[in-house]
Write an enzyme that holds these catalytic residues in place. Structure first.
Site, PDB file in Angstrom:
ATOM      1  CG  LEU A 334       8.231  21.065 -22.246  1.00  8.41           C
ATOM      2  CD1 LEU A 334       8.980  22.102 -23.071  1.00  8.41           C
ATOM      3  CD2 LEU A 334       6.963  20.613 -22.958  1.00  8.41           C
ATOM      4  CG  LEU A 409      13.748  21.244 -20.783  1.00 10.99           C
ATOM      5  CD1 LEU A 409      12.881  20.469 -21.760  1.00 10.99           C
ATOM      6  CD2 LEU A 409      14.618  22.248 -21.537  1.00 10.99           C
ATOM      7  CG  ASP A 410      13.977  16.475 -15.546  1.00  8.35           C
ATOM      8  OD1 ASP A 410      15.183  16.543 -15.854  1.00  8.35           O
ATOM      9  OD2 ASP A 410      13.557  15.766 -14.609  1.00  8.35           O
ATOM     10  CB  ALA A 411      13.386  16.558 -22.293  1.00  6.41           C
TER      11      ALA A 411
END
Length: 559
Positions: A334, A409-411
């Protein structure tokens, strides 16, 4: 009888209001378009220097409202002193002329604000305030003067005068508001994506000047139009790029403005070969990176970034006891940007690994395919189970089924974090999409001096959902990797060490070694009793406030 006659005449007078001076009504409508068009443009001009976070939008909206209040007051006062249509049209011409200077002045002014404030580490909010104050105050104030001025002119024409003042003011305010709505959507959804920020500004400037010219019917006022035309030619002919590459030693390869971001692609020579880097908005961080040497060697080790946060997503499963690489077969990423983490996963775990990569900005996906060697199933057959989705991460996770061994998750856009990706409700959704031995992996940036409050807040929130949470400090880039496991694993650190001891995959072994030896703090389990923050929820997630506090404390020398 006289009162009855006067009452009956009011509707007729209102009809006169509607019919009189249709051009004046158009002018009010056009001024509304220009006002909100400029506000949309302001956010785009600020993005390359200060980002697009909620505090930056607060600066843009707040100061725009201040300018509107000033303009309304000045417009009403001027109209009472000089209720002359020519004065109104002169104001509009001046608004257009001053708007035409914004593209020429924006780069040096915003660069100065960025560099000056960077020395004090106070972040983008004050810089954005300064930029908006200098660049946009006069044009917006002048455009705000139009509506009250037009009310005064309309009342001057109508015999009933004060008897229809409410109708006149209401009708013109509604017309101005409708124009503002049109300006908002026209600029944000069509003009900026189609022709860019600079040309949108010049288009608004020309639009305003021509409107004033049509009212004045005085061709001496062609001079402002010629000046703006000259500014347009000079700016577009002499400016090769919006700004230079936002990383030390980098060469700018490409830049563009998408519907979501200002984007740069830049290359840099390193001892390990040339890297391609994606940089967004104010350039606080590199969002994606790829070593071109991998195309020559095919060695997964050449995709590692020397301890950057991307490297650690692949080793997060090894807090689970007796975890074997053959059992890791799927990833949902994500905030995949141009595909750094998916590329490492495919090289490490095999080309048939099932990967769903979610990136909200379609232009970032396009840059990934063009410059970063991203070969998802939509453009190549190399990786048949690698799919990319241009959607919001939480929406995608809500509307799609399937379970994953790793959900990464690296959004996050440095330095701010979208609040809806930090809450208990979000992580409950993440956990529901994990396999029994699956893990959730979150990249959290650290502040100046290793300030880990953001990581601590995210770990506190994740611990409300996951039975255990672990933290890895990265060897490079000053980040923390926060890992939540889907089932209790006992001593996760000991499990990680044992998995490392028997690990045969050289890429995984290298990153696991960095995790154990090179972080600023030992790999560790997050204990709920050490939590310093209440878990974030959809109702209350003060993540922007937390990061602002981090920034200002750094400026004041606090730890």
């Amino acid at each position: 009888m006289e009162r009855e006659s006067a009452t009956q005449s009011i509707p007729a007078q209102r009809d006169v209001v509607v019919r009189s001076s249709r051009f004046l009504l158009l002018v009010v409508f056009f001024a509304g378009i220009g006002t909100l068009g400029i506000e949309m443009v302001a956010s785009r001009l600020l993005a390359p220097y200060f980002g697009t976070s909620q505090p930056i939008w607060a600066a843009v909206i707040g100061l725009t409202l201040v300018y509107l209040a000033i303009g309304y007051r000045l417009g009403g006062s001027l109209a009472d002193r000089r209720p002359d249509e020519r004065t109104l049209y002169q104001v509009i011409v001046w608004a257009g002329l001053l708007t035409g200077f914004i593209p020429l002045l924006s780069a040096p002014i915003l660069r100065f604000a960025q560099q000056a404030l960077a020395q004090f580490l106070v972040g983008g909010f004050l810089g954005a305030l300064f930029g908006v104050l200098v660049l946009f105050s006069l044009p917006v104030i002048l455009m705000a003067m139009v509506s009250p001025f037009a009310v005064r002119l309309q009342l001057k024409r109508v015999e009933a005068g004060v008897a229809v003042a409410g109708s006149v003011a209401g009708a013109l305010s509604a017309l101005s508001t409708v124009g503002s709505i049109v300006g908002t959507f026209l600029a944000a959804l069509y003009l900026i994506p189609a022709i860019g920020t600079t040309r949108t500004i010049y288009l608004i400037a020309v639009f305003l000047i021509i409107t004033g010219l049509l009212g004045l019917r005085d061709w001496r006022y062609l001079l402002p139009l010629l000046i703006v035309a000259g500014l347009f030619y000079y700016t577009t002919a002499t400016r090769d790029s919006i700004k230079s590459a936002d990383c030390l030693g980098c060469v700018l390869v490409a830049e563009e403005e998408s519907a979501y971001n200002y984007l740069q692609v830049a290359t840099r020579e390193t001892p390990r070969g040339m890297t391609v880097n994606l940089i967004m908005n104010e350039g606080q961080a590199i969002q994606s990176i790829r070593n071109t040497r991998f195309e020559e060697t095919g060695d997964p080790l050449d995709l590692l970034t020397g301890g950057g946060p991307w490297d650690y997503f692949a080793v997060a499963p090894y807090f689970v006891p007796d975890r074997d690489p053959s059992a890791v077969a799927s990833l949902a990423m994500l905030g995949s940007a141009t595909g750094t983490v998916p590329a490492q996963f495919l090289a490490t775990y095999g080309p048939r690994t099932r990967i769903d990569a979610v990136e909200i900005d379609p232009r970032i996906i396009a840059l990934g395919r063009e410059y970063f060697g991203m070969r998802d199933s939509a453009v190549a057959t190399d990786y048949p189970n690698y799919r990319v989705h241009a959607q919001d991460a939480r929406y995608w996770l809500t509307t799609n089924q399937g379970a994953y061994d790793v959900i990464g998750l690296d959004a996050y856009r440095q330095p701010y974090v979208p609040f809806h990706l930090t809450t208990v409700e979000f992580f409950e959704l993440v956990r529901s999409r994990l396999t029994p031995d699956g893990v959730a992996v979150v990249n959290a940036g650290k502040g100046v001096g290793g300030d880990d409050r953001l990581g601590q807040a995210l770990a506190s929130t994740m611990r409300e959902v996951f039975p255990q949470v672990f933290i890895i400090d990265t060897a490079g880039f000053a980040n923390q990797i926060v890992v939540g496991v889907n089932r209790p694993v006992g001593d996760g650190v000991a499990n990680f060490q044992a998995n490392y001891a028997r690990m045969q995959n050289p890429t995984l072994r290298a990153v696991m070694d960095w995790s154990l030896r090179l972080g600023s703090a030992p790999i560790r389990e997050f204990r709920i009793e050490t939590a310093r923050y209440a878990p974030f929820t959809d109702d209350r997630a003060p993540v922007e406030q937390l990061i602002d506090t981090l920034i200002f404390d750094a400026a004041l020398g606090k730890q």
